[in-house]
Scaffold this active site. Structure first.
Site, PDB file in Angstrom:
ATOM      1  N   GLY A 199       0.801  -1.223   0.000  1.00 42.02           N
ATOM      2  CA  GLY A 199       0.000   0.000   0.000  1.00 42.02           C
ATOM      3  C   GLY A 199       0.825   1.259   0.000  1.00 42.02           C
ATOM      4  O   GLY A 199       0.354   2.314  -0.414  1.00 42.02           O
ATOM      5  N   LEU A 213       2.134  12.388  -6.920  1.00 43.21           N
ATOM      6  CA  LEU A 213       0.748  12.088  -6.601  1.00 43.21           C
ATOM      7  C   LEU A 213       0.515  10.593  -6.804  1.00 43.21           C
ATOM      8  O   LEU A 213       1.052   9.996  -7.739  1.00 43.21           O
ATOM      9  CB  LEU A 213      -0.216  12.873  -7.496  1.00 43.21           C
ATOM     10  CG  LEU A 213      -0.173  14.399  -7.386  1.00 43.21           C
ATOM     11  CD1 LEU A 213      -0.966  15.029  -8.515  1.00 43.21           C
ATOM     12  CD2 LEU A 213      -0.718  14.855  -6.046  1.00 43.21           C
ATOM     13  N   SER A 219       2.830  25.363   3.829  1.00 46.47           N
ATOM     14  CA  SER A 219       1.396  25.605   3.606  1.00 46.47           C
ATOM     15  C   SER A 219       0.929  25.050   2.271  1.00 46.47           C
ATOM     16  O   SER A 219       0.064  25.627   1.605  1.00 46.47           O
ATOM     17  CB  SER A 219       1.091  27.115   3.675  1.00 46.47           C
ATOM     18  OG  SER A 219       1.782  27.819   2.649  1.00 46.47           O
ATOM     19  N   HIS A 275     -29.691  18.525 -14.058  1.00 44.41           N
ATOM     20  CA  HIS A 275     -30.068  19.676 -13.234  1.00 44.41           C
ATOM     21  C   HIS A 275     -30.990  19.211 -12.109  1.00 44.41           C
ATOM     22  O   HIS A 275     -31.891  18.406 -12.338  1.00 44.41           O
ATOM     23  CB  HIS A 275     -30.791  20.724 -14.083  1.00 44.41           C
ATOM     24  CG  HIS A 275     -31.312  21.886 -13.287  1.00 44.41           C
ATOM     25  ND1 HIS A 275     -30.477  22.895 -12.842  1.00 44.41           N
ATOM     26  CD2 HIS A 275     -32.558  22.175 -12.834  1.00 44.41           C
ATOM     27  CE1 HIS A 275     -31.209  23.764 -12.153  1.00 44.41           C
ATOM     28  NE2 HIS A 275     -32.477  23.347 -12.147  1.00 44.41           N
TER      29      HIS A 275
END
Length: 565
Positions: free
Chosen positions: A122, A410, A262, A539
């Site tokens: 993992g 990522l 940050s 919608h």
């Protein structure tokens, strides 16, 4: 932490996958091969789902075995036979999300595959990143909503004071990681991937050692991932001065915590800690917070995610020295000016989280045995993830994916790179378009992005001699967002008015991480605005934010054609 729920594989230059090796009935392949459902690149098998019951699957396999090419049949029935003279067709060093994605795709393509893992299956995402962090953020989102009395009253709801059990929150994150890790392992075993335990070291061309065992493979993929980056001068004790690895265990909730950095990691943890009652101080080396985000999105996010909360910040400073709490004394942080290096301030806090990014985990791989030199720890690769040797030559049959190559740190990018490499291994030229890979920050509200920021797009336009256009839409105009009383947010499209090419999309608002994929897939497929603006959206849904964004763009060209890679 740095992850999103997407996988973008194709680019305008991608060669079609159909060839003689896959000349089988699409219907049969779809029935026999669970596909497509992924979380951080994790397929549906990792969650225990199956396409068919086992008896039907077995019957279908038996009935089709005689008419399928051996390579495909082997991938469905189990691990295939290796190429002549090798133990395996493919060996992957590292069983994180990238390695997992590559392994499953390799078995699907009929390659006899092994994956080597020296820690736990993992990798960072499942055990110390994407997965447990989302469990903590799920808690922070609910706490934040329950604590917002005005928000609840607007629905006509009355809620007593919200509280939490720290250990229960920590258990939720740990249990989720354990479940996904177990299912991930079982999914690879079920598909016939050999999981080899030990630290993988490359001994030479096409030769790998794990433990005391040496194996050979026609092709090797390095997928060893990364570890938290701790700058010099910072002493991590794992209790009061911690990295994201420690923070995800949530062993205590400090009254006041400093977060150094940050970016994605720092922002997400600030969301968690402030929801649980902590005060937060950001320490940022650059002159503005959230430096990696589009500036306009960053300013809005600061107004919503930082200014109203118990958060203050110091920008343009380095944390030159951090000393853990000891003998009743607090954590001390010495701040120096990022330019002059002069001491500016000293903070005393209950805890400090180091969120300054991640460093590649490539030591001990034996790269010197194949004449490969890392660059700041990263393994150098070309656009096809092929490893580049010290003299600039390509190292045959060796690839590197994910955080270890530094192209895009990522989880889903690692998985996409792994699948792209497997395509090349089986003889298909596949180049991944990294500008089509989305990213997300799972704060409340969320931030997501794909492609170029506005400054990057303007720089590109100036160099190449074209104009850019900017279109924006607001969540305040979206019915579903208003129904949820979540109208704070915008979507921003950066594009070329002359031909309709999408250069970048940035979203700040409710479920931004889910909304970005329509735009990232459009970039991956080379779809132009003048085509996608006619797509129909249900919608009322949040997806209409993207619908309105495309319709707001002013494209001069009326005709469409694929955007060049």
């Amino acid at each position: 932490m740095q992850s999103s729920i997407s996988l973008s594989l194709s680019s305008p230059s991608t060669i079609c996958r159909s060839d003689s090796s896959a000349a089988v009935s699409n219907a049969n392949v779809n029935l026999l091969t669970p596909r497509s459902l992924r979380f951080c690149g994790i397929r549906r098998e990792a969650f225990g789902f199956k396409s068919l019951n086992s008896s039907l699957s077995t019957r279908l396999q038996a009935s089709n075995a005689t008419r399928r090419p051996n390579r495909i049949a082997a991938s469905l029935a189990g691990n295939g036979a290796p190429s002549n003279g090798f133990d395996y067709d493919l060996v992957i060093i590292g069983a994180g999300v990238g390695g997992h994605g590559a392994a499953l795709h390799a078995v699907e393509k009929g390659l006899k595959t092994a994956i080597i893992e020296g820690d736990v299956v993992g990798g960072t995402c499942v055990n110390r990143g994407c997965v447990p962090s989302k469990a903590l953020l799920a808690v922070s989102g609910r706490m934040r909503e329950l604590q917002n009395e005005h928000h609840m009253k607007s629905f006509g709801l009355q809620v007593a004071a919200a509280g939490y059990d720290r250990q229960g929150v920590a258990d939720h994150a740990n249990n989720l990681a354990s479940k996904i890790r177990s299912n991930l392992t079982n999914s690879m075993k079920a598909l016939g991937v050999d999981i080899l335990t030990g630290f993988g070291t490359i001994l030479g061309p096409q030769k790998v050692k794990y433990g005391d065992t040496v194996i050979t493979a026609k092709d090797i993929i390095i997928a060893t991932g990364s570890v938290p980056l701790v700058p010099k001068g910072i002493e991590v004790d794992g209790k009061t001065v911690i990295t994201s690895d420690h923070a995800l265990k949530l062993e205590f909730v400090p009254q006041w915590i400093a977060i150094v950095g940050s970016g994605y990691i720092g922002l997400e943890f600030s969301d968690v800690y402030t929801a649980l009652g902590s005060e937060v101080t950001f320490v940022e080396a650059l002159d503005q917070l959230m430096p990696g985000f589009d500036p306009e999105i960053g300013k809005l996010a600061q107004r919503v995610l930082i200014n109203p909360r118990k958060i203050d910040y110091h920008t343009g400073v380095f944390a030159s020295k951090i000393t853990p709490a000891k003998d009743g004394k607090p954590v001390t942080i010495e701040l120096i000016d990022a330019k002059t290096k002069e001491l500016k301030d000293t903070l005393e806090v209950d805890a400090a989280l180091i969120a300054t990014g991640r460093a590649p985990f490539t030591k001990g791989l034996g790269l010197e045995n194949i004449n490969v030199q890392t660059q700041r720890g990263f393994v150098p690769v070309d656009g096809r993830m092929r490893v580049i040797g010290a003299s600039g030559e390509l190292v045959p049959h060796l690839y590197c994916i994910g955080d270890a190559n530094g192209k895009m740190m990522l989880a889903h990018a690692a998985s996409a790179q792994g699948i792209s490499v497997v395509e090349q291994v089986i003889g298909k030229d596949h180049v991944l378009n990294h500008l089509s890979i989305p990213a997300a920050c799972f704060t409340h509200p969320e931030i997501s992005m794909v492609g170029l920021t506005e400054p990057q797009a303007r720089e590109k336009a100036e160099k190449e001699g074209f104009e850019i256009g900017i279109a924006k839409t607001s969540f305040k105009a979206n019915t579903k967002a208003l129904a949820e009383n979540e109208g704070e947010g915008i979507a921003k499209l950066i594009y070329r008015p002359d031909n309709g090419e999408i250069l970048g999309v940035h979203i700040f608002g409710m479920h931004a991480a889910d909304l970005i994929h329509e735009t990232s897939n459009a970039i991956a497929m080379g779809t132009r605005i003048q085509d996608i603006k006619y797509a129909v959206h249900a919608h009322p849904t949040l997806s209409e934010v993207i619908d309105e964004l495309f319709k707001a763009a002013k494209v001069k060209a009326n005709t469409s054609s694929p955007v060049a890679a």
